[in-house]
Design a protein around this motif. Structure first.
Motif, PDB file in Angstrom:
ATOM      1  N   UNK A 120      31.524 -25.757  20.113  1.00 50.58           N
ATOM      2  CA  UNK A 120      31.885 -25.720  18.694  1.00 50.58           C
ATOM      3  C   UNK A 120      31.260 -26.888  17.937  1.00 50.58           C
ATOM      4  N   UNK A 121      31.234 -28.052  18.571  1.00 49.30           N
ATOM      5  CA  UNK A 121      30.642 -29.234  17.924  1.00 49.30           C
ATOM      6  C   UNK A 121      29.145 -29.078  17.753  1.00 49.30           C
ATOM      7  N   UNK A 122      28.483 -28.535  18.764  1.00 48.48           N
ATOM      8  CA  UNK A 122      27.024 -28.392  18.696  1.00 48.48           C
ATOM      9  C   UNK A 122      26.634 -27.297  17.708  1.00 48.48           C
ATOM     10  N   UNK A 123      27.407 -26.190  17.692  1.00 48.32           N
ATOM     11  CA  UNK A 123      27.066 -25.122  16.748  1.00 48.32           C
ATOM     12  C   UNK A 123      27.189 -25.603  15.304  1.00 48.32           C
ATOM     13  N   UNK A 124      28.040 -26.594  15.074  1.00 49.76           N
ATOM     14  CA  UNK A 124      28.223 -27.104  13.707  1.00 49.76           C
ATOM     15  C   UNK A 124      27.227 -28.171  13.325  1.00 49.76           C
ATOM     16  N   UNK A 125      26.286 -28.478  14.190  1.00 51.91           N
ATOM     17  CA  UNK A 125      25.373 -29.599  13.909  1.00 51.91           C
ATOM     18  C   UNK A 125      24.595 -29.449  12.592  1.00 51.91           C
ATOM     19  N   UNK A 126      24.152 -28.221  12.243  1.00 55.86           N
ATOM     20  CA  UNK A 126      23.459 -28.104  10.950  1.00 55.86           C
ATOM     21  C   UNK A 126      24.366 -28.525   9.792  1.00 55.86           C
ATOM     22  N   UNK A 127      25.678 -28.440   9.970  1.00 58.22           N
ATOM     23  CA  UNK A 127      26.604 -28.831   8.904  1.00 58.22           C
ATOM     24  C   UNK A 127      26.905 -30.333   8.927  1.00 58.22           C
ATOM     25  N   UNK A 128      27.085 -30.895  10.133  1.00 57.66           N
ATOM     26  CA  UNK A 128      27.481 -32.323  10.151  1.00 57.66           C
ATOM     27  C   UNK A 128      26.294 -33.273  10.344  1.00 57.66           C
ATOM     28  N   UNK A 129      25.232 -32.771  10.961  1.00 59.29           N
ATOM     29  CA  UNK A 129      24.008 -33.541  11.175  1.00 59.29           C
ATOM     30  C   UNK A 129      24.250 -34.903  11.832  1.00 59.29           C
ATOM     31  N   UNK A 130      25.151 -34.929  12.775  1.00 61.45           N
ATOM     32  CA  UNK A 130      25.420 -36.159  13.526  1.00 61.45           C
ATOM     33  C   UNK A 130      24.933 -35.975  14.953  1.00 61.45           C
ATOM     34  N   UNK A 131      24.480 -37.048  15.605  1.00 63.67           N
ATOM     35  CA  UNK A 131      24.124 -36.910  17.018  1.00 63.67           C
ATOM     36  C   UNK A 131      25.340 -36.456  17.829  1.00 63.67           C
ATOM     37  N   UNK A 132      25.077 -35.561  18.770  1.00 68.78           N
ATOM     38  CA  UNK A 132      26.170 -35.050  19.615  1.00 68.78           C
ATOM     39  C   UNK A 132      25.980 -35.605  21.021  1.00 68.78           C
ATOM     40  N   UNK A 133      27.006 -36.289  21.500  1.00 66.25           N
ATOM     41  CA  UNK A 133      26.961 -36.774  22.881  1.00 66.25           C
ATOM     42  C   UNK A 133      28.030 -36.018  23.666  1.00 66.25           C
ATOM     43  N   UNK A 134      27.617 -35.461  24.790  1.00 71.74           N
ATOM     44  CA  UNK A 134      28.507 -34.593  25.576  1.00 71.74           C
ATOM     45  C   UNK A 134      28.848 -35.273  26.892  1.00 71.74           C
ATOM     46  N   UNK A 135      30.130 -35.513  27.107  1.00 74.78           N
ATOM     47  CA  UNK A 135      30.585 -36.044  28.389  1.00 74.78           C
ATOM     48  C   UNK A 135      30.923 -34.837  29.268  1.00 74.78           C
ATOM     49  N   UNK A 136      30.047 -34.603  30.223  1.00 74.33           N
ATOM     50  CA  UNK A 136      30.147 -33.416  31.078  1.00 74.33           C
ATOM     51  C   UNK A 136      31.067 -33.702  32.266  1.00 74.33           C
ATOM     52  N   UNK A 137      32.156 -32.948  32.351  1.00 73.11           N
ATOM     53  CA  UNK A 137      33.128 -33.159  33.441  1.00 73.11           C
ATOM     54  C   UNK A 137      33.097 -32.028  34.452  1.00 73.11           C
ATOM     55  N   UNK A 138      32.249 -31.034  34.237  1.00 78.51           N
ATOM     56  CA  UNK A 138      32.297 -29.835  35.080  1.00 78.51           C
ATOM     57  C   UNK A 138      30.987 -29.596  35.811  1.00 78.51           C
ATOM     58  N   UNK A 186      22.789 -27.191  25.328  1.00 80.61           N
ATOM     59  CA  UNK A 186      22.493 -28.451  26.033  1.00 80.61           C
ATOM     60  C   UNK A 186      21.014 -28.787  25.888  1.00 80.61           C
ATOM     61  N   UNK A 187      20.197 -27.773  25.939  1.00 80.42           N
ATOM     62  CA  UNK A 187      18.751 -27.995  25.896  1.00 80.42           C
ATOM     63  C   UNK A 187      18.264 -28.367  24.493  1.00 80.42           C
ATOM     64  N   UNK A 188      18.775 -27.664  23.473  1.00 81.70           N
ATOM     65  CA  UNK A 188      18.163 -27.801  22.148  1.00 81.70           C
ATOM     66  C   UNK A 188      19.024 -28.500  21.099  1.00 81.70           C
ATOM     67  N   UNK A 189      20.323 -28.632  21.329  1.00 81.56           N
ATOM     68  CA  UNK A 189      21.160 -29.173  20.252  1.00 81.56           C
ATOM     69  C   UNK A 189      21.822 -30.501  20.627  1.00 81.56           C
ATOM     70  N   UNK A 190      22.383 -30.562  21.820  1.00 85.45           N
ATOM     71  CA  UNK A 190      23.065 -31.795  22.229  1.00 85.45           C
ATOM     72  C   UNK A 190      22.030 -32.913  22.350  1.00 85.45           C
ATOM     73  N   UNK A 191      22.357 -34.085  21.801  1.00 86.82           N
ATOM     74  CA  UNK A 191      21.385 -35.185  21.819  1.00 86.82           C
ATOM     75  C   UNK A 191      21.406 -35.941  23.141  1.00 86.82           C
TER      76      UNK A 191
END
Ligand code: UDP
Ligand code: GLC
Length: 418
Positions: free
Chosen positions: A137-155, A174-179
């Motif tokens: 949900x956070x990554x799909x909204x990136x065009x709206x918030x334009x903030x770097x997305x950092x993902x802490x992967x627990x799985x 993960x490939x194209x949106x998450x920073x």
């Protein structure tokens, strides 16, 4: 800036300071970034325990958004963290089945939630997503918030726990949106690397840090009197106690521990944990299984507990029985910090914690007889049990310290906005 400096700068200016300063949304130079942490659940799973001290370290410049209410919210607030819940029942309850059957009717809710998250994220320098649905949900909204997305992967992103469509979505985001992805173990990093084709060396591994002080405190409080501790917890004083800690869920393998118990006539099994994500049928099944195996009198269902260090220290041995590869396994590290010998399932992140015969014992996932033999071996050789436990504590303190975890995490966050 060195690591301790970074941590200090993330500390709240004064105790209890929770709300973000008004100018927080504007990133205007080389200063400590402000962070919005996003997590999909209000339940206390391992990922939420990992986020708790990090969010606390960032209270002055961070907030947490949860996509469902629950005990996690109160825990964060107790630690001075400002929390907002953006729950939408239709989206929170989306599971694999619902996605297949009901995606169209859920779309408006999903879009609303993406927009709401983006509105929040715009007030911060960086969006830190702590769970898989939060990432999507956070990554799909990136065009709206334009903030770097950092993902802490627990799985460990694989078909064992995720649907085909889910994996596909994760792969592309993960490939194209998450920073920046940060993984809790090499096992998690490698699985994502294989799925998304991201080179593993671009996924830093930052294992959880656990507060060792909570374990020392139990010794101080109980003056090392294990019998008194057991009395306080309502456990048999004289029995040999094997403890299994974690939520009740099929892949955590509590049923395997019960099968082992049936082959260990005078051992008692303590199951600490509750079904957190709807696994009530499994929990009921465990009680039935205990009856069928004739071990009911030797199984103690303790439910969810807030005082894990005390429960762990009351044990003779700590089991970990996950039948699927465990992404990391906080309970394994905690068992080592508790100074008890740990028998763990040899897969996933556990292999980055336990070395067989050095700081614990490893058995193959699902191998009931392996667990029985390992417990027998430890009972036969208390000196070996003590040596493994001592080494376990040393290794866990060295490799999974809270300070190192917080320092590396806050550095990763700072780097994500550069
Ligand atoms: N935990 C707890 N009380 C319980 C059961 C579990 O506080 O009754 C905690 C446990 O101490 C650990 C976390 O929940 O820190 C579980 O994390 P782990 O990484 O072992 O497994 P997960 O559930 O995240 O897969
Ligand atoms: C996840 C994993 C667990 C890990 C925890 C913290 O919930 O299932 O293995 O220890 O996250 O990173």
């Amino acid at each position: 800036m060195n690591a301790p400096d970074l941590i200090r700068r993330f500390q709240p200016a004064k105790a209890g300071a929770a709300a973000l300063p008004a100018e927080a949304g504007v990133y205007d130079g080389p200063r400590t970034p402000t962070v919005l942490f996003l997590d999909q659940t209000g339940q206390m799973g391992g990922a939420e325990f990992a986020l708790l001290p990090l969010a606390e370290a960032c209270t002055a410049r961070g907030e947490v958004v949860l996509l469902a209410d629950g005990p996690f919210r109160a825990r964060l607030e107790e630690h001075g963290v400002y929390v907002k819940v953006l729950s939408d029942a239709r989206v929170s309850n989306l599971d694999r089945e619902a996605v297949r059957l009901n995606l169209l009717s859920a779309v408006p809710g999903i879009l609303r939630q993406i927009r709401a998250i983006a509105r929040e994220a715009r007030r911060f320098d960086v969006l830190f997503v702590n769970t898989q649905k939060a990432m999507v949900l956070g990554a799909l909204g990136k065009p709206l918030h334009r903030r770097p997305v950092i993902w802490f992967l627990h799985d460990i992103m694989s078909r064992a726990h995720f649907g085909r469509v889910q994996l596909l979505v994760v792969k592309w985001l993960a490939r194209y949106v998450v920073d920046q992805v940060v993984a809790n173990s090499r096992a998690s990093a490698e699985a994502l690397s294989a799925l998304a084709g991201i080179p593993a060396e671009r996924i830093p591994v930052i294992p959880n840090g656990i507060d060792a002080a909570a374990f020392h405190k139990v010794d101080a409080d109980t003056a090392d009197d294990r019998a008194a501790l057991r009395r306080r917890l309502g456990l048999p004083e004289d029995a040999y106690l094997a403890g299994l800690f974690g939520r009740l869920a099929p892949w955590k393998g509590q049923h395997i521990a019960l099968q082992a118990l049936a082959k260990l006539p005078d051992v008692h099994l303590v199951l600490v944990g509750a079904p957190l994500f709807g696994e009530h049928a499994y929990a009921d099944g465990l009680r039935l299984q205990a009856e069928e195996l004739g071990v009911t009198g030797r199984v103690h269902f303790a439910g969810f507990r807030d005082d894990m260090p005390a429960w762990m220290k009351a044990m003779d041995v700590i089991l970990h029985t996950s039948i699927d590869p465990e992404p990391l396994g906080r309970v394994v590290i905690e068992g080592m910090l508790a100074g008890r010998p740990v028998i763990a399932a040899a897969a996933g992140g556990v292999l980055e914690i336990v070395q067989d015969g050095h700081n614990g014992l490893l058995t193959q996932p699902g191998d009931v007889d392996g667990i029985v033999d390992a417990i027998d071996a430890l009972r036969l050789r208390p000196d070996v049990a003590r040596r493994l436990a001592r080494q376990g504590t040393i290794d866990a303190q060295r490799d999974f310290s809270l300070e190192t975890y917080l320092s590396r995490m806050t550095q990763a966050i700072a780097r994500a906005v550069r």
